[in-house]
Scaffold this motif. Structure first.
Motif, PDB file in Angstrom:
ATOM      1  N   SER B 110      -3.607   4.294   0.841  1.00 57.05           N
ATOM      2  CA  SER B 110      -3.250   2.768   1.052  1.00 57.05           C
ATOM      3  C   SER B 110      -4.372   2.088   1.983  1.00 57.05           C
ATOM      4  O   SER B 110      -4.084   0.926   1.924  1.00 57.05           O
ATOM      5  CB  SER B 110      -1.839   2.932   1.928  1.00 57.05           C
ATOM      6  OG  SER B 110      -1.878   2.897   3.310  1.00 57.05           O
ATOM      7  N   LEU B 111      -5.029   2.549   2.795  1.00 54.47           N
ATOM      8  CA  LEU B 111      -6.174   1.990   3.288  1.00 54.47           C
ATOM      9  C   LEU B 111      -7.052   1.097   2.475  1.00 54.47           C
ATOM     10  O   LEU B 111      -7.516  -0.046   2.682  1.00 54.47           O
ATOM     11  CB  LEU B 111      -6.890   3.037   4.142  1.00 54.47           C
ATOM     12  CG  LEU B 111      -6.263   3.697   5.286  1.00 54.47           C
ATOM     13  CD1 LEU B 111      -7.280   4.605   6.042  1.00 54.47           C
ATOM     14  CD2 LEU B 111      -5.551   2.731   6.157  1.00 54.47           C
ATOM     15  N   ARG B 112      -7.171   1.867   1.450  1.00 55.37           N
ATOM     16  CA  ARG B 112      -8.110   1.221   0.100  1.00 55.37           C
ATOM     17  C   ARG B 112      -7.395  -0.187  -0.184  1.00 55.37           C
ATOM     18  O   ARG B 112      -8.146  -1.296  -0.404  1.00 55.37           O
ATOM     19  CB  ARG B 112      -8.317   2.099  -0.877  1.00 55.37           C
ATOM     20  CG  ARG B 112      -9.192   1.622  -1.843  1.00 55.37           C
ATOM     21  CD  ARG B 112      -9.494   2.888  -2.898  1.00 55.37           C
ATOM     22  NE  ARG B 112      -8.092   3.024  -3.507  1.00 55.37           N
ATOM     23  CZ  ARG B 112      -7.673   2.908  -4.516  1.00 55.37           C
ATOM     24  NH1 ARG B 112      -8.160   2.318  -5.764  1.00 55.37           N
ATOM     25  NH2 ARG B 112      -6.279   3.343  -5.082  1.00 55.37           N
ATOM     26  N   LEU B 113      -6.258  -0.145  -0.345  1.00 54.12           N
ATOM     27  CA  LEU B 113      -5.314  -1.428  -0.762  1.00 54.12           C
ATOM     28  C   LEU B 113      -5.323  -2.414   0.131  1.00 54.12           C
ATOM     29  O   LEU B 113      -5.636  -3.474  -0.152  1.00 54.12           O
ATOM     30  CB  LEU B 113      -3.724  -0.691  -1.166  1.00 54.12           C
ATOM     31  CG  LEU B 113      -3.913   0.244  -2.478  1.00 54.12           C
ATOM     32  CD1 LEU B 113      -2.538   0.547  -2.593  1.00 54.12           C
ATOM     33  CD2 LEU B 113      -4.419  -0.495  -3.696  1.00 54.12           C
ATOM     34  N   ILE B 114      -5.175  -2.008   1.554  1.00 49.82           N
ATOM     35  CA  ILE B 114      -5.095  -3.130   2.465  1.00 49.82           C
ATOM     36  C   ILE B 114      -6.526  -3.724   2.614  1.00 49.82           C
ATOM     37  O   ILE B 114      -6.671  -4.814   2.616  1.00 49.82           O
ATOM     38  CB  ILE B 114      -4.672  -2.338   3.773  1.00 49.82           C
ATOM     39  CG1 ILE B 114      -3.331  -1.660   3.753  1.00 49.82           C
ATOM     40  CG2 ILE B 114      -4.958  -3.479   5.023  1.00 49.82           C
ATOM     41  CD1 ILE B 114      -2.115  -2.508   3.679  1.00 49.82           C
TER      42      ILE B 114
END
Lengths: 203, 203
Positions: B110-114
């Motif tokens: 999810s970090l990548r998406l954020i």
DNA sequence: CTCCTTAGGAGTACGAAGTACGCTTACGTC
DNA sequence: GACGTAAGCGTACTTCGTACTCCTAAGGAG
């Protein structure tokens, strides 16, 4: 005619909230609540069908505590007041957030709040699917905020970890997490809600 | 040098998702996943520390499946595309919604998406606490939508029940619930997100 | 080819939690 | 004051997560 019940719903809820507030949601077990009430574990089943029903009582109690009388003001301001009261009511027992998310639709006390919200939105000139969407978006915003706040508060540990990520891999994330630490929950909620209300106004 | 591991993370996740998709989230037990893999229950603990870690693997897998390459378009449109991909990725396994809500902050995927979201918002001219608020509001909107959809879909049973409430007690609610039944999830998400994006644009 | 290292795999078992079931007891009415 | 209806309690079963132990087998080094 028969023996009267010796525990009220309010007592059940109070015991459950006492356990949750003191030891966290994971400690909310039938045994723990029974102990809190000085009753045998199975005694609880005289008052609730099962654990879910107990959780529902708790959630309903939280919603019922919200005052639905609204000030004379523009509809956006009234929505702001109402949603903020809901936020504050839940924030009084932070650990119950997951319960609220799970049971809100089944809690009678939430129907009254939705009805009130709809009347304000109607006052604002919304109807049909526009009104549906507005109500869902506002409630969704509240639920999302509660979820965000519960599992990843801006000023909490998760944000600190993110602000210490390798800036090479996640330059914006590290920077933004650092910015985020100074935003308190009530400001986050108010400003986020303002964004949604602005979107609702400029249709 | 020693014996190589015989199960990959992907196999673990696939087994867990198979169980969840087939029998629901409540059926996601260590025993069930082990059985699905044809392995002894305790064998799973060679690969994951505990049940939470298994859940995290699942959530991370869901997020990793989201494509972060974005079209050439205005920043609002890019946000729309990205969030809709996230929504669709979760919708592929509806029962995992509670897991996503619980573990999203801990899932590396999810970090990548954020980070991607933040880059688009930055492109849109946002920074500082405005960027923080925009990102939180958008993610909050997604989480709220998922939660809404999971426990009370507009076209689901809860809405039908509400539309049949006593119109004297809840006039607007009954009426609005009836209106709501015709709004499919993707339309609800798109139009709700438009509201938020409008609010973000007219700052 | 053989041995040694290390992880894989299985089985057993324990503690915690939800809750079905049956017995006992106290209250309110006649 | 007796009786019927629930209240209240204790026991016990089931399902989970997971700690522990023992055995097996894979695969590189000699």
């Amino acid at each position: 005619m028969p023996r009267p019940r010796s525990l009220t719903d309010d007592q059940l809820v109070a015991a459950a909230l006492a356990v949750v507030d003191r030891e966290g949601l994971a400690a909310l077990t039938m045994r723990a609540v029974a102990r809190e009430l000085g009753v045998a574990t199975m005694g609880l089943y005289r008052y609730v069908a099962d654990r879910q029903a107990l959780e529902l009582l708790v959630v309903d109690h939280v919603f019922r505590a919200v005052d639905t009388s609204l000030p004379e003001a523009g509809w956006q301001e009234r929505i702001r007041v109402l949603l903020d009261r809901m936020r504050v009511a839940v924030a009084r027992h932070p650990a119950v957030v997951p319960l609220v998310l799970r049971h809100r639709q089944a809690a009678p006390g939430s129907l009254r709040l939705i009805e009130t919200m709809l009347s304000v939105l109607t006052d604002g000139g919304l109807d049909g699917t526009d009104r549906v969407l507005a109500q869902r978006t506002l409630i969704g915003h509240l639920l999302g905020f509660l979820q965000n706040e519960h599992s990843a508060a801006l000023s909490g540990p998760g944000t600190i970890v993110m602000s210490e990520l390798a800036p090479d891999d996640y330059p914006l994330l590290a920077r933004t997490a650092a910015d985020a630490r100074s935003v308190p929950p009530d400001e986050e909620f108010r400003r986020g809600l303002d964004i949604v209300l602005r979107g609702l106004s400029t249709t």
